[in-house]
Design a protein around this motif. Structure first.
Motif, PDB file in Angstrom:
ATOM      1  N   VAL A  21       0.836  -1.290  -0.039  1.00  0.00           N
ATOM      2  CA  VAL A  21       0.014   0.184  -0.133  1.00  0.00           C
ATOM      3  C   VAL A  21       0.779   1.298  -0.108  1.00  0.00           C
ATOM      4  CG1 VAL A  21      -1.929  -1.089   1.216  1.00  0.00           C
ATOM      5  CG2 VAL A  21      -0.331  -0.051   2.627  1.00  0.00           C
ATOM      6  N   CYS A  22       0.363   2.275  -0.634  1.00  0.00           N
ATOM      7  CA  CYS A  22       1.144   3.626  -0.389  1.00  0.00           C
ATOM      8  C   CYS A  22       0.527   4.455   0.604  1.00  0.00           C
ATOM      9  CB  CYS A  22       0.757   4.417  -1.794  1.00  0.00           C
ATOM     10  SG  CYS A  22       1.256   6.240  -1.859  1.00  0.00           S
ATOM     11  N   GLY A  23       1.349   4.914   1.596  1.00  0.00           N
ATOM     12  CA  GLY A  23       1.139   5.396   2.760  1.00  0.00           C
ATOM     13  C   GLY A  23       1.007   7.122   2.379  1.00  0.00           C
ATOM     14  N   MET A  24       1.306   7.678   1.508  1.00  0.00           N
ATOM     15  CA  MET A  24       1.605   9.023   1.281  1.00  0.00           C
ATOM     16  C   MET A  24       0.190   9.908   1.588  1.00  0.00           C
ATOM     17  SD  MET A  24       4.632   8.906   0.068  1.00  0.00           S
ATOM     18  CE  MET A  24       5.135  10.659  -0.732  1.00  0.00           C
ATOM     19  N   ARG A  47       9.527   1.483  -9.701  1.00  0.00           N
ATOM     20  CA  ARG A  47       8.165   2.118 -10.096  1.00  0.00           C
ATOM     21  C   ARG A  47       7.055   1.392  -9.344  1.00  0.00           C
ATOM     22  NH1 ARG A  47       9.330  -1.360 -13.676  1.00  0.00           N
ATOM     23  NH2 ARG A  47       7.912  -2.863 -14.403  1.00  0.00           N
ATOM     24  N   VAL A  48       5.788   2.069  -9.510  1.00  0.00           N
ATOM     25  CA  VAL A  48       4.545   1.399  -8.801  1.00  0.00           C
ATOM     26  C   VAL A  48       3.496   1.321 -10.033  1.00  0.00           C
ATOM     27  CG1 VAL A  48       5.138   2.394  -6.435  1.00  0.00           C
ATOM     28  CG2 VAL A  48       3.686   3.656  -7.869  1.00  0.00           C
ATOM     29  N   ALA A  49       2.613   0.574  -9.792  1.00  0.00           N
ATOM     30  CA  ALA A  49       1.416   0.228 -10.645  1.00  0.00           C
ATOM     31  C   ALA A  49       0.120   0.215  -9.574  1.00  0.00           C
ATOM     32  CB  ALA A  49       1.562  -0.825 -11.416  1.00  0.00           C
ATOM     33  N   GLY A  50      -0.941   0.871  -9.903  1.00  0.00           N
ATOM     34  CA  GLY A  50      -2.013   0.783  -9.173  1.00  0.00           C
ATOM     35  C   GLY A  50      -2.606  -0.601  -9.340  1.00  0.00           C
ATOM     36  N   MET A  51      -3.209  -0.950  -8.150  1.00  0.00           N
ATOM     37  CA  MET A  51      -3.817  -2.405  -7.962  1.00  0.00           C
ATOM     38  C   MET A  51      -5.271  -2.373  -8.197  1.00  0.00           C
ATOM     39  SD  MET A  51      -3.503  -4.462  -4.354  1.00  0.00           S
ATOM     40  CE  MET A  51      -1.967  -4.484  -4.159  1.00  0.00           C
ATOM     41  N   ASP A  52      -5.771  -2.985  -9.243  1.00  0.00           N
ATOM     42  CA  ASP A  52      -7.005  -2.992  -9.567  1.00  0.00           C
ATOM     43  C   ASP A  52      -7.874  -3.576  -8.494  1.00  0.00           C
ATOM     44  OD1 ASP A  52      -6.446  -1.881 -12.203  1.00  0.00           O
ATOM     45  OD2 ASP A  52      -6.377  -3.723 -13.023  1.00  0.00           O
ATOM     46  N   GLU A  53      -7.416  -4.419  -7.738  1.00  0.00           N
ATOM     47  CA  GLU A  53      -8.208  -5.240  -6.698  1.00  0.00           C
ATOM     48  C   GLU A  53      -8.339  -4.198  -5.522  1.00  0.00           C
ATOM     49  OE1 GLU A  53      -5.067  -8.312  -8.628  1.00  0.00           O
ATOM     50  OE2 GLU A  53      -5.294  -6.054  -7.969  1.00  0.00           O
ATOM     51  N   LYS A  64       1.694  11.495  -6.345  1.00  0.00           N
ATOM     52  CA  LYS A  64       2.649  11.135  -5.204  1.00  0.00           C
ATOM     53  C   LYS A  64       3.018   9.907  -5.201  1.00  0.00           C
ATOM     54  CE  LYS A  64      -0.062  13.377  -2.183  1.00  0.00           C
ATOM     55  NZ  LYS A  64      -0.553  13.691  -0.723  1.00  0.00           N
ATOM     56  N   ALA A  65       2.009   8.789  -5.633  1.00  0.00           N
ATOM     57  CA  ALA A  65       2.545   7.453  -5.635  1.00  0.00           C
ATOM     58  C   ALA A  65       3.500   7.161  -6.862  1.00  0.00           C
ATOM     59  CB  ALA A  65       1.040   6.498  -5.816  1.00  0.00           C
ATOM     60  N   GLN A  70      11.464   8.332  -6.483  1.00  0.00           N
ATOM     61  CA  GLN A  70      12.057   9.751  -6.287  1.00  0.00           C
ATOM     62  C   GLN A  70      12.035  10.229  -4.668  1.00  0.00           C
ATOM     63  OE1 GLN A  70      10.215  12.723  -8.693  1.00  0.00           O
ATOM     64  NE2 GLN A  70      10.468  11.601 -10.515  1.00  0.00           N
ATOM     65  N   TRP A  71      11.078   9.969  -4.073  1.00  0.00           N
ATOM     66  CA  TRP A  71      11.416   9.984  -2.760  1.00  0.00           C
ATOM     67  C   TRP A  71      12.186   9.202  -1.869  1.00  0.00           C
ATOM     68  CZ3 TRP A  71       7.779  13.045   0.585  1.00  0.00           C
ATOM     69  CH2 TRP A  71       6.971  13.807   0.009  1.00  0.00           C
ATOM     70  N   VAL A  72      12.361   8.170  -2.482  1.00  0.00           N
ATOM     71  CA  VAL A  72      13.152   7.117  -1.919  1.00  0.00           C
ATOM     72  C   VAL A  72      14.775   7.500  -2.021  1.00  0.00           C
ATOM     73  CG1 VAL A  72      14.047   4.557  -1.941  1.00  0.00           C
ATOM     74  CG2 VAL A  72      11.658   5.176  -1.743  1.00  0.00           C
ATOM     75  N   TYR A  73      14.950   7.700  -3.347  1.00  0.00           N
ATOM     76  CA  TYR A  73      16.235   8.129  -3.628  1.00  0.00           C
ATOM     77  C   TYR A  73      16.825   9.494  -3.994  1.00  0.00           C
ATOM     78  CZ  TYR A  73      15.910   3.067  -4.691  1.00  0.00           C
ATOM     79  OH  TYR A  73      15.851   1.552  -4.543  1.00  0.00           O
TER      80      TYR A  73
END
Length: 152
Positions: A21-24, A47-53, A64-65, A70-73
């Motif tokens: 999950v993204c906690g932003m 990278r991230v991708a959205g979870m359809d489920e 932000k997600a 970029q936030w991490v590095y």
């Protein structure tokens, strides 16, 4: 993207995928956060991708997600405690240990509590976050009357 698709994409690129999950932002719902698939390769978050489920976001993600790597590095990301050594606004700091940082914070909080009372501490959070309960607990342990809290 659903889980099977995420696994296939990761496999085709020699990557690893982790459902999380993204906690932003922490939008409503149990546990908060939008469902994401986090992709990595050789231990590097890509990278991230959205979870359809996920019922919170049904696959949609905000900016932000998408900027999570970029936030991490980021070169500007703080990775250790700093103590200001110059005047406020000069931008002069020195590294200190975690033990020094925690001791200093505890000293300041205890002084503030003795001098001005426990209600002199205020904790502001922009939205319901995954850590909101910890902030509430911290305030109560510090001595702030929990009736002063405004639930979000």
């Amino acid at each position: 993207m659903n889980y099977e698709q995420a696994i296939e994409v990761a496999r085709a690129r020699g990557e690893k995928v982790v459902p999380t999950v993204c906690g932003m932002c922490g939008p409503g719902g149990p546990g908060g956060g939008c469902g994401i698939y986090a992709f990595s390769k050789n231990g590097k978050f890509l990278r991230v991708a959205g979870m359809d489920e996920c019922p919170n976001n049904r696959g949609a993600l905000c900016a932000k997600a998408h900027t999570a790597p970029q936030w991490v590095y980021s070169q500007d990301r703080l990775t250790h405690p700093l103590r200001r050594i110059g005047k406020k606004g000069e931008g002069k700091f020195e590294k200190i240990s975690w033990d020094e940082a925690i001791a200093h914070i505890a000293e300041v909080l205890l002084h503030q509590k003795r001098e001005y009372g426990p209600e002199s501490l205020a904790i502001l959070s922009p939205a319901k976050r995954s850590y909101s309960e910890y902030l509430q607990r911290f305030a109560v342990v510090h001595g702030v009357d929990s009736s002063f809290s405004i639930p979000l």
